[in-house]
Structures are given as C-alpha cells and as structure tokens.
Design a protein around this motif. Structure first.
Motif, PDB file in Angstrom:
ATOM      1  N   THR A   1       0.915  -1.163   0.110  1.00 32.23           N
ATOM      2  CA  THR A   1       0.078  -0.040   0.113  1.00 32.23           C
ATOM      3  C   THR A   1       0.728   1.232   0.170  1.00 32.23           C
ATOM      4  O   THR A   1       2.138   1.280   0.111  1.00 32.23           O
ATOM      5  N   ARG A   2       0.200   2.175  -0.446  1.00 31.89           N
ATOM      6  CA  ARG A   2       0.862   3.495  -0.197  1.00 31.89           C
ATOM      7  C   ARG A   2      -0.152   4.665   0.527  1.00 31.89           C
ATOM      8  O   ARG A   2      -1.160   4.856   0.071  1.00 31.89           O
ATOM      9  N   SER A   3       0.592   5.250   1.485  1.00 34.08           N
ATOM     10  CA  SER A   3      -0.252   5.790   2.388  1.00 34.08           C
ATOM     11  C   SER A   3       0.098   7.336   2.516  1.00 34.08           C
ATOM     12  O   SER A   3       0.812   7.567   3.141  1.00 34.08           O
ATOM     13  N   THR A   4      -0.562   8.339   1.721  1.00 32.87           N
ATOM     14  CA  THR A   4      -0.397   9.633   1.763  1.00 32.87           C
ATOM     15  C   THR A   4      -1.815  10.210   2.357  1.00 32.87           C
ATOM     16  O   THR A   4      -2.729   9.527   2.505  1.00 32.87           O
ATOM     17  N   GLU A   5      -1.748  11.574   2.509  1.00 39.19           N
ATOM     18  CA  GLU A   5      -3.185  12.179   2.799  1.00 39.19           C
ATOM     19  C   GLU A   5      -4.161  12.002   1.598  1.00 39.19           C
ATOM     20  O   GLU A   5      -4.998  11.872   1.900  1.00 39.19           O
TER      21      GLU A   5
ATOM     22  N   ASP B   1       6.494   8.605  -7.900  1.00 42.37           N
ATOM     23  CA  ASP B   1       7.952   8.769  -8.437  1.00 42.37           C
ATOM     24  C   ASP B   1       8.833   8.040  -7.580  1.00 42.37           C
ATOM     25  O   ASP B   1       9.930   7.549  -8.152  1.00 42.37           O
ATOM     26  N   ARG B   2       8.472   8.104  -6.220  1.00 41.48           N
ATOM     27  CA  ARG B   2       9.669   7.357  -5.420  1.00 41.48           C
ATOM     28  C   ARG B   2       8.948   6.130  -4.861  1.00 41.48           C
ATOM     29  O   ARG B   2       9.805   5.094  -4.411  1.00 41.48           O
ATOM     30  N   PHE B   3       7.559   6.021  -4.944  1.00 40.15           N
ATOM     31  CA  PHE B   3       6.911   4.450  -4.317  1.00 40.15           C
ATOM     32  C   PHE B   3       7.664   3.485  -5.289  1.00 40.15           C
ATOM     33  O   PHE B   3       7.840   2.603  -4.709  1.00 40.15           O
ATOM     34  N   TYR B   4       7.419   3.706  -6.814  1.00 37.48           N
ATOM     35  CA  TYR B   4       7.669   2.343  -7.319  1.00 37.48           C
ATOM     36  C   TYR B   4       9.221   1.792  -7.166  1.00 37.48           C
ATOM     37  O   TYR B   4       9.224   0.729  -7.064  1.00 37.48           O
ATOM     38  N   PRO B   5      10.138   2.829  -7.241  1.00 36.02           N
ATOM     39  CA  PRO B   5      11.620   2.245  -7.124  1.00 36.02           C
ATOM     40  C   PRO B   5      11.634   1.673  -5.609  1.00 36.02           C
ATOM     41  O   PRO B   5      12.403   0.479  -5.389  1.00 36.02           O
TER      42      PRO B   5
ATOM     43  N   LEU C   1       9.235   0.049  -3.873  1.00 35.82           N
ATOM     44  CA  LEU C   1       8.648  -1.021  -4.026  1.00 35.82           C
ATOM     45  C   LEU C   1       9.187  -2.186  -4.897  1.00 35.82           C
ATOM     46  O   LEU C   1       9.382  -3.470  -4.275  1.00 35.82           O
ATOM     47  N   GLN C   2       9.979  -1.813  -5.732  1.00 36.48           N
ATOM     48  CA  GLN C   2      10.928  -2.774  -6.517  1.00 36.48           C
ATOM     49  C   GLN C   2      11.812  -3.182  -5.681  1.00 36.48           C
ATOM     50  O   GLN C   2      12.258  -4.512  -5.586  1.00 36.48           O
ATOM     51  N   THR C   3      12.765  -2.350  -4.945  1.00 36.01           N
ATOM     52  CA  THR C   3      13.825  -2.855  -4.073  1.00 36.01           C
ATOM     53  C   THR C   3      13.084  -3.853  -3.005  1.00 36.01           C
ATOM     54  O   THR C   3      14.014  -5.019  -2.885  1.00 36.01           O
TER      55      THR C   3
ATOM     56  N   ALA D   1      -0.429  -3.992  -8.470  1.00 31.52           N
ATOM     57  CA  ALA D   1      -0.420  -5.633  -8.675  1.00 31.52           C
ATOM     58  C   ALA D   1       0.244  -5.961  -9.944  1.00 31.52           C
ATOM     59  O   ALA D   1       1.221  -6.791 -10.045  1.00 31.52           O
ATOM     60  N   ASP D   2      -0.053  -5.276 -10.860  1.00 30.20           N
ATOM     61  CA  ASP D   2       0.714  -5.312 -12.332  1.00 30.20           C
ATOM     62  C   ASP D   2       2.205  -5.134 -12.258  1.00 30.20           C
ATOM     63  O   ASP D   2       2.938  -6.137 -12.715  1.00 30.20           O
ATOM     64  N   PHE D   3       2.556  -4.064 -11.491  1.00 30.37           N
ATOM     65  CA  PHE D   3       4.093  -4.025 -11.369  1.00 30.37           C
ATOM     66  C   PHE D   3       4.636  -5.009 -10.635  1.00 30.37           C
ATOM     67  O   PHE D   3       5.742  -5.534 -10.990  1.00 30.37           O
ATOM     68  N   SER D   4       4.018  -5.454  -9.372  1.00 30.38           N
ATOM     69  CA  SER D   4       4.382  -6.555  -8.735  1.00 30.38           C
ATOM     70  C   SER D   4       4.614  -7.726  -9.516  1.00 30.38           C
ATOM     71  O   SER D   4       5.805  -8.671  -9.299  1.00 30.38           O
ATOM     72  N   TYR D   5       3.821  -8.157 -10.255  1.00 29.52           N
ATOM     73  CA  TYR D   5       3.653  -9.375 -11.068  1.00 29.52           C
ATOM     74  C   TYR D   5       4.743  -9.368 -12.009  1.00 29.52           C
ATOM     75  O   TYR D   5       5.544 -10.604 -12.037  1.00 29.52           O
ATOM     76  N   THR D   6       5.165  -8.432 -12.595  1.00 25.30           N
ATOM     77  CA  THR D   6       6.389  -8.278 -13.547  1.00 25.30           C
ATOM     78  C   THR D   6       7.597  -8.767 -12.985  1.00 25.30           C
ATOM     79  O   THR D   6       8.472  -9.249 -13.408  1.00 25.30           O
ATOM     80  N   ILE D   7       7.913  -8.059 -11.723  1.00 21.36           N
ATOM     81  CA  ILE D   7       8.928  -8.400 -10.613  1.00 21.36           C
ATOM     82  C   ILE D   7       9.092  -9.850 -10.254  1.00 21.36           C
ATOM     83  O   ILE D   7      10.191 -10.568 -10.451  1.00 21.36           O
TER      84      ILE D   7
END
Lengths: 329, 329
Positions: free
Chosen positions: A177-181, A215-219, A221-223, A246-252
């Motif tokens: 998850t990503r929790s911002t305001e 912009d920062r979340f994806y890198p 999550l990838q790491t 989910a799609d991003f995670s599937y690729t990894i």
C-alpha cells in the motif's frame, strides 16, 4: 443560415410565439404546426446558447478526474458520459493531473458556464474552496459534509481480498500500500479492511507501506520485492491496493522466476481491463463502475430538483472479487 | 448572486461599460480599475453563455470517438483535452460506440450549441451528412475531400513491422488482419504495407483475414491460431494490425505452450499502455498520440481563422517501433 425571424415570417406568427414554442412554452396547436413546418422547410437550427441564457442554466456537466489513462478511469469516463447523455446532459471533460490548481480552474469555468453541475474525482482538499452555487457530487473522496459522495466499499474490498487469499490456501500474507494524505480514503480503507480481517482471523500479515508519491514509491517497492523474493517466496499471498501496483509486482515476480499463482498468489483492486473484450488476467476486487456512474448522476439530479437536505450524503456500493489468472481456481 | 448591474452600480459606471470590459472591448483605464475592484469585491462571475451569444460562437469543441476504453483512445482523449485547454477551448466528450446514429446526434448537438468545431474519429460514412457550417477535422479516416484529416502513417507502420520481424530473424511471416469497409483506412493500409515490404524482399507471407465484426472475428481468429499452432510454430513472426489482436493472440500462444519471443515473435500496432508508467510488454508500432492531438487542433484553428482553401487537407505523421518483450532484442 435561417433565423428565428425567418421562421416567424414563413409561419405567419410573431417572433415571440416561435421563441415560446422553442422554449417549451405552450402555444396554440395551429401555431405549433405552422412553426414546425417552417422549421423543417428552412432547416432552422435553434440556438441552444440563447435557450440556456433564458433558462439561466446549461445542460452541461463538468466531469473532473485526474486522468483518463487507466482502465478504471477510462471505463468510468465512458459510463458517466453515456449516463449523462441518457438524461440529456453533455459532458465537459476535464483532466486535472491531480493538480489542485487545475481543479480550481475547472470549477471556476463551471461557474462561468452556469453548468448544471459538477462531478469530480479529486484527492485534493477541494472542499474548502467550494461554495454551494453549483451542485457538486464527489466520487470516492468526501470533500465536505455537505457534498454527496459516491464510493465503492473500499473497506469491504480489503476484507474480501484477505478472505479470498486465505480460502485459496495462502498462509503468509503481504499487503502493498501507499499511504499519503491523498490516498487515505481509498488505499487507506482497503488496507484497513485487509488488516482487520487478518486480525479477526488471527492470521499474520506483513505491510509494505510508503508515504511517497509514485515517483519514489515504485523504486521503493521494486527494491523491497527484489530483496524479499530474491531466493524464495516468504509470502505466498499478496494484496496490492490497486491493479497498477499488482501489475508492477507481477512483472517483478516473473523476472525473479516465481510461478504465479502456484508459488505466490496476487490480488489487485479495481478490476479494470485494457480492452472490454479481454479476459481478466489479474485477480482483483472489481469496482462497480456502471453503478458508480448511475448513482453519481442520480445524486446530481436530486441536488438539481430537490432540497439539498433531502439528498443522501454517502452512497457506498458493493464490490466483487473477479477471478483472473493470478490466484488459484 | 451579484449581477452585472450590481458591478456597474458599485463601480459607478454604466452597465454597458461593464459589459464592454468583460467582452474585451477597450474601456478607459480608470473604469477598468473600478470595474475590476467591484468584480473582486462582489465576487462576481461573468456569464459565459451571454458572452458566447454575443460572439455567436462558443469555445466548446466536440470530440467524437468510438470509446475511451482502449489505451490508445484513452491517451488520445487526454492529450486532445489538454491541447484544447492550452488553446482555451473546452472539450465536449462524445462516445459513439461506432454507431452512426449517435455520431449524427452529436453533430446536430454541435450545431445547436454553435460550437467552435468538431474533432472526430469515425469509421462511418459520415462525409455525406456533413455541411460546412461547423469546422470539422477528422482523425484517421478521410470523411470527404474537403475535410482535413490527420492520421498516423499506417502504411509505413506495416512496412516497419515486416522489416523488424525479418531483421530479428523471423523466416515465416503471418499477418492477422480484419478487412471491412470500416477498417479499410487503418488496418487495410497497415496490412498493405506489410505485404508490399514482404514482396519487395521476396519473402513468403501468409494472411489471416476476416470480413466480420469483432463478435465473429475473435472466435474465427482463435480457431485459426489453435489449429495452426496446435503442435509446432509454422510461423515464427506475427504482425497483428492492432495491439488488441496481438494481445489476444499472445494469450492463445501462451496457452498452447509456445515461447514468445523465442519460438514466435509478435508485433502489434498502436503502442498503447495500460498505465503511463508501465513498460511496454507488447512490441508494437507506436502511433504519435501527442502529435496527432497537436495537429488536429492546429487544423481546426486554421479552419477557424483562415480561408478553408488554405488548410492542409492531409497530415500524415511518422510512427515508430517500440521494443517490448514479444520480439527478440
């Protein structure tokens, strides 16, 4: 191009009678027939702008949303446009890029155009800038106590994702998850539903959470996924709070050589498809897009025709699980 | 709500002077300042509808397209809306479901609203119903000789697909296309480019073609692929005339256990992505979406400001190959 005067002359009636006829004011049957014959003969097109000025409200509805470029937003845009059309409204499409300055510009424009109303998907703190001179309905985010809001049942969706993963045999659960305001209302509730269900069932779960923009979340999550899944599958059930994550995670996971769904099962949220005809690839919690469209247009019409106090302030719509290829059958 | 009269009263000028100021007619500097102060004080919102009536043209642009529910259409919708906004136009979104009756309804609406112009993606025979009372620019399909058309270079895209497959080592080529009256302008040209390139290189190719609507096309294509690829890969290079057909084919090849791109390489057309941040999965011929948006809005402005004869009737934009995971590197 023929004018209203031309129609009046040919029909042998006054200009005022033609104007009344066009604006839906009762005129004598005989005049009706003559005017309609003259309109057909001359191929006269009434000027909507003049008609609107007289009624002091147009039949435009401004639809503000971050972007059309995700399957969920593209589908919602289409459904709302078709629903508005059925009810004789026209959609002014306004994409905001999630930028509050653009959102405010569109709202100002809506006032100037004297539109019938505004439908908006905004994760900004718009509420405090809104006055009640234009009817407004919010999708997903409660902008203020007085503005009706239509939303999917995000919390129940989170619960359902946990339930599905457990029923399908997953033992070690992970939530992404990503929790911002800005994401508190949707991602926040989805995550909370998932966590509460796990606690209720006394099942362990791990949370990956990030307070950053994508912009920062994806890198990040990838790491995290690369490190966690480097050798084995410590978590065999993953819930991502959006299909996109989910799609991003599937690729990894695929790059790392893990079998989905055999070694690790994956559920997203939205249930969007790239093309309507496509089968679901991602298992997901599907938002009821058509119902959202129906309900937000209904709330808008209620605001237009009823007293504001009679309009339901919160409409929460049921979600469903859709089986794709990323969970076991 | 404050009116123009209230502004005039507070500013100590005539209503006509306020009206002139709002409509961009020169007024004395001192009056300007007083009127602006009164507008700010009263929070007065000028009525665009009245302004438009005076100018006898609104700044709306009607955008008609089949659907927003494909990545290409969703991206194009977003880019055109943003481009129109830059130029101070507003987009009336109109999805037609490829139904000529809906298209004609939207065109009639455009006339009634006295919109600035129409942008349309239509594969119907609309040309004969159009009169020149509203400026119109067509995307992809030439509606008539007098209507400007903006299009990707479909023919060159077909050539490029063949060239890429051959350079990447494919020996036996297959093209998947659907040729109906409606698809002649896009799919037809893509297929023709592919075929001409193969003939020029003296390479064999096989064509799968269907004259049917997608309801029948997909089952046909499925049967063909299942039979053809049941045991081996007789064709090791496939060009599908749209990403959607390529995606459909990919699913079937995967079900049959064939390795893409090792055993069979696959190229689609459009180069759309489910999410802007996503990497390309399908190798494809990408349409220059942003340029299409720029060019169709430019043509529309030329129609509005120039003599019709000065406006370029055909704009063909260059495509590019994008490397995804379905062709060898």
């Amino acid at each position: 191009m023929p004018t209203m005067n031309d129609v009046a002359r040919l029909a042998g009636v006054s200009r005022g009678t033609v104007s009344n006829y066009i604006n839906g004011v009762q005129v004598k049957l005989e005049s009706q027939q003559r005017i309609q014959a003259a309109i057909t003969e001359l191929n006269y097109v009434p000027n909507s702008t003049a008609r609107e000025l007289k009624l002091n409200r147009s039949n435009f509805v401004v639809f503000i949303l971050p972007t059309t470029r995700t399957p969920f937003f593209a589908e919602l845009t289409q459904e709302i446009q078709q629903m508005l059309k059925q009810k004789n409204y026209k959609m002014l499409l306004c994409t905001s890029q999630n930028d509050i300055a653009e959102e405010l510009e569109y709202i100002q424009m809506a006032k100037e155009q004297k539109v019938a109303g505004i439908l908006t998907i905004s994760y900004s703190d718009l509420g405090k800038y809104l006055t009640n001179d234009v009817p407004i309905v919010s999708i997903e985010n409660h902008l203020s106590k007085t503005i009706p809001c239509v939303s999917s049942d995000n919390y129940a969706g989170g619960c359902m994702a946990a339930k599905q993963l457990l029923e399908k045999g997953a033992k070690n659960l992970l939530i992404l998850t990503r929790s911002t305001e800005k994401t508190a209302v949707n991602y926040g509730q989805r995550a909370q539903g998932f966590i509460d269900y796990c606690q209720h069932k006394q099942v362990d779960y791990t949370v990956f959470d990030s307070p950053y923009h994508e912009d920062r979340f994806y890198p990040q999550l990838q790491t995290f996924l690369m490190n966690t899944y480097q050798k084995a599958c410590p978590f065999d059930g993953i819930f991502a709070v959006s299909d996109q994550y989910a799609d991003f995670s599937y690729t990894i996971l695929r790059q790392l050589g893990h079998a989905v769904p055999q070694s690790v099962q994956l559920i997203g949220f939205d249930g969007g498809k790239m093309y309507p005809e496509q089968k679901y690839f991602l298992s997901s919690i599907r938002q009821p897009v058509k119902k959202i469209a129906e309900q937000c247009v209904s709330r808008l019409e209620e605001l237009l025709w009823n007293k504001e106090n009679d309009v339901k302030k919160t409409t929460i719509l049921p979600i469903e699980f859709v089986q794709g290829e990323t969970t076991k059958k």
